[in-house]
Design an enzyme around this catalytic site. Structure first.
Site, short mmCIF file in Angstrom:
data_model
loop_
_atom_site.label_atom_id
_atom_site.label_comp_id
_atom_site.label_asym_id
_atom_site.label_seq_id
_atom_site.Cartn_x
_atom_site.Cartn_y
_atom_site.Cartn_z
N ARG A 15 7.92 -5.05 7.06
CA ARG A 15 7.59 -3.66 7.06
C ARG A 15 5.98 -2.99 7.65
O ARG A 15 5.94 -2.69 8.76
CB ARG A 15 7.89 -2.85 5.55
CG ARG A 15 8.11 -1.46 5.60
CD ARG A 15 6.72 -0.65 5.79
NE ARG A 15 5.63 -0.96 4.82
CZ ARG A 15 4.72 -0.41 4.34
NH1 ARG A 15 4.08 0.36 5.64
NH2 ARG A 15 3.80 -0.60 3.51
N ASP A 16 5.19 -3.62 6.70
CA ASP A 16 3.88 -3.30 7.11
C ASP A 16 3.23 -3.82 8.45
O ASP A 16 2.78 -3.41 9.00
CB ASP A 16 2.96 -3.75 6.11
CG ASP A 16 1.79 -3.15 5.81
OD1 ASP A 16 1.41 -2.13 6.85
OD2 ASP A 16 0.86 -3.27 4.93
N HIS A 209 -3.58 -5.91 -2.80
CA HIS A 209 -3.12 -5.47 -1.05
C HIS A 209 -4.34 -5.58 -0.32
O HIS A 209 -4.88 -4.43 -0.08
CB HIS A 209 -2.46 -4.47 -1.04
CG HIS A 209 -1.94 -4.16 0.39
ND1 HIS A 209 -0.38 -4.30 0.85
CD2 HIS A 209 -2.45 -4.23 1.55
CE1 HIS A 209 -0.12 -4.27 2.00
NE2 HIS A 209 -1.70 -3.89 2.71
N HIS A 211 -6.79 -6.12 3.33
CA HIS A 211 -6.68 -6.29 4.68
C HIS A 211 -7.81 -7.24 5.19
O HIS A 211 -8.93 -7.32 4.34
CB HIS A 211 -6.68 -5.16 5.51
CG HIS A 211 -5.36 -4.41 5.29
ND1 HIS A 211 -4.94 -3.52 6.47
CD2 HIS A 211 -4.46 -4.04 4.40
CE1 HIS A 211 -3.71 -3.14 6.17
NE2 HIS A 211 -3.48 -3.23 4.82
N CYS A 242 -3.16 -0.50 9.99
CA CYS A 242 -3.04 0.76 9.40
C CYS A 242 -3.03 1.50 10.78
O CYS A 242 -3.99 1.60 11.52
CB CYS A 242 -4.33 1.49 8.57
SG CYS A 242 -4.10 3.05 8.01
N ASN A 251 -3.11 -7.36 7.47
CA ASN A 251 -3.16 -7.92 6.23
C ASN A 251 -3.81 -9.19 6.22
O ASN A 251 -3.64 -10.14 7.18
CB ASN A 251 -1.74 -7.94 5.40
CG ASN A 251 -1.27 -6.47 5.58
OD1 ASN A 251 -1.40 -5.49 4.51
ND2 ASN A 251 -0.51 -6.09 6.56
#
Length: 307
Positions: A15-16, A209, A211, A242, A251
């Site tokens: 997803r991300d 979480h 990055h 992002c 990430n």
């Protein structure tokens, strides 16, 4: 707090990671990569997002992906929803996943640029969504973006972030993830922050979480671990970033995070070799080199090279 002997890791690349790729990855490739990750020992994978397809076309096939993937029965699948309309659409196929993530940015500017609403407007919607998710028998997780700093506003007060987390918990979220959305955290602050979050929110699963935008992702993960955090999110191949603003790279790589933990004798339950294989396959699908260290070097085997 003592260092946890074991940790949970959620893979967020499908997803991300995929949503930030400039090209659209085929549904067949997505399914194949997710199935591969599911065979690595991962118990939690974030698979799809129920957003408008014109906003994030890379994830427009989320329903088909959810219906086609074939992972072990003990793998819990998560979807992300931006608002009540997204939740309405997700609940139409609720038998295909187990957990729903809702989110807000801790800074007003980032939140408005991301979802075109104020923080108060977003949280009012989140309160109702959390209760609906729980009523549907699904697990509700919450994510607070820009928890460690905003590229538009600078430092974000810790109390502001923890107040939002408290509100999520009171609405029914049993897990709260704190996102370093544009890579502005540092290890000293991560240590202080996660100690405070764990103390403030007993009984809530606290997830880190990070990055790797400025190369401090693994150091921040280590600092969070030493403060007692036992739940992490990462992305195979160091995919992600992002979309707001530009320049916010991926990430921390799942394979690099797992490698570090294993070398520290922290148990993850994951097969590092299989995760590296999945990351290398993603590299092949994308047709470009990815940036994780473990893709290049592989796992440490302690075999002495012949001179």
């Amino acid at each position: 707090m003592a260092r946890p002997a074991s940790v949970k890791i959620r893979e967020v690349g499908p997803r991300d990671g995929f949503q930030n790729e400039p090209e659209t990855i085929s549904t067949d490739d997505k399914v194949r990569l997710i199935d591969s990750l599911g065979r690595s020992g991962l118990k939690r994978i974030e698979v799809a997002s129920f957003v408008r397809p014109d906003v994030i076309p890379q994830l427009s096939d989320g329903v088909e992906v959810l219906s086609r993937i074939n992972v072990p029965d003990d793998v819990r699948l998560m979807v992300l929803v931006p608002n009540s309309r997204g939740l309405d659409n997700a609940l139409k196929v609720k038998d295909t996943f187990h957990e729903v993530a809702i989110f807000v940015s801790a800074s007003e500017t980032h939140n408005f640029k991301n979802v075109n609403r104020t923080v108060d407007q977003t949280m009012a919607d989140n309160d109702g969504m959390a209760r609906r998710i729980v009523d549907e028998g699904l697990t509700c997780a919450a994510v607070i973006a820009t928890s460690f700093g905003c590229p538009y506003e600078g430092h974000v007060e810790m109390e502001r972030v923890l107040d939002l987390a408290q509100r999520f918990a009171e609405a029914g979220a049993t897990e709260i993830g704190f996102g370093d959305t544009t890579g502005m955290c540092n290890p000293a602050y991560a240590s202080k922050f996660f100690a405070a979050a764990i103390d403030r929110l007993p009984g809530v699963e606290i997830t880190a979480h990070f990055h790797n935008t400025r190369g401090q992702g693994l150091a921040n993960a280590y600092a969070a671990l030493e403060s007692g955090c036992a739940s992490f999110e990462s992305s195979f191949g160091e995919l992600g970033g992002c979309p707001v603003p530009a320049g916010s790279t991926g990430n921390i790589a799942t394979e690099d995070l797992v490698s570090m933990f294993h070398e520290m004798d922290v148990e993850t339950g994951l097969d590092l070799g299989k995760i590296i294989d999945s990351a290398r396959e993603a590299q092949s699908v994308l047709g470009r080199k990815l940036s994780s260290h473990s893709i290049i070097a592989g796992p440490i085997t302690w075999n002495i090279l012949a001179s």
